[in-house]
Design a protein around this motif. Structure first.
Motif: not given
Length: 158
Positions: A24-30
């Motif tokens: 989820f962090r990865d998706r938000l940062s992308q």
């Protein structure tokens, strides 16, 4: 807008700190790429369940625009739907993904020592794990026999 999938369970410490799942962090940062290191998302009580809703700013913009397009200004419908935006709080997480789950949101969802993060496409939810399992079982039953129509331009095919 990011795509959130999967289900992840994490511990909540005595101060209400919990880790946002790495996917989820990865998706938000992308989704925030180019906008700087903004490690945040919005969280609010679900208007339809005992869980919490969470999403990035673009999703919240879409919610606000939908309310304005759907409901007449100062109508009862607009007043009720705009409560979603009024209840939403921006939450920041650190470099390891930890954030503080506000006490009133923990109370709404009945979250104690563990939190379940559930991907729901363009948003995700946060639940008490045992409450979610009962809810998910009922949702699976309701979904039996339902079908989806893909929007034009979606799906495979040559």
């Amino acid at each position: 807008m990011p795509l959130f999938t999967g289900t992840y369970e994490n511990k909540v410490d005595g101060k209400g700190r919990v880790s946002l799942p790495a996917p989820f962090r990865d998706r938000l940062s992308q989704a925030a790429a180019g906008a700087g290191p903004d490690r945040s998302f919005y969280i609010f009580p679900s208007p339809n369940s005992p869980g919490l809703e969470a999403a990035d700013e673009s999703f919240m913009d879409m919610v606000a625009e939908s309310i304005e397009a759907q409901a007449e200004l100062f109508s009862e419908e607009e007043e009720a739907l705009s409560q979603i935006v009024a209840d939403a709080l921006p939450v920041s997480y650190d470099s390891t993904g930890r954030f503080i789950l506000p006490p009133r949101f923990q109370s709404h969802a009945g979250i104690g020592g563990k939190a379940l993060f559930v991907g729901k496409s363009k948003r995700f939810q946060i639940w008490d794990p045992s409450t979610y399992e009962s809810y998910a079982q009922k949702a699976r039953e309701r979904a039996k026999g339902l079908t989806l129509k893909l929007r034009s331009g979606q799906g495979g095919g040559a």
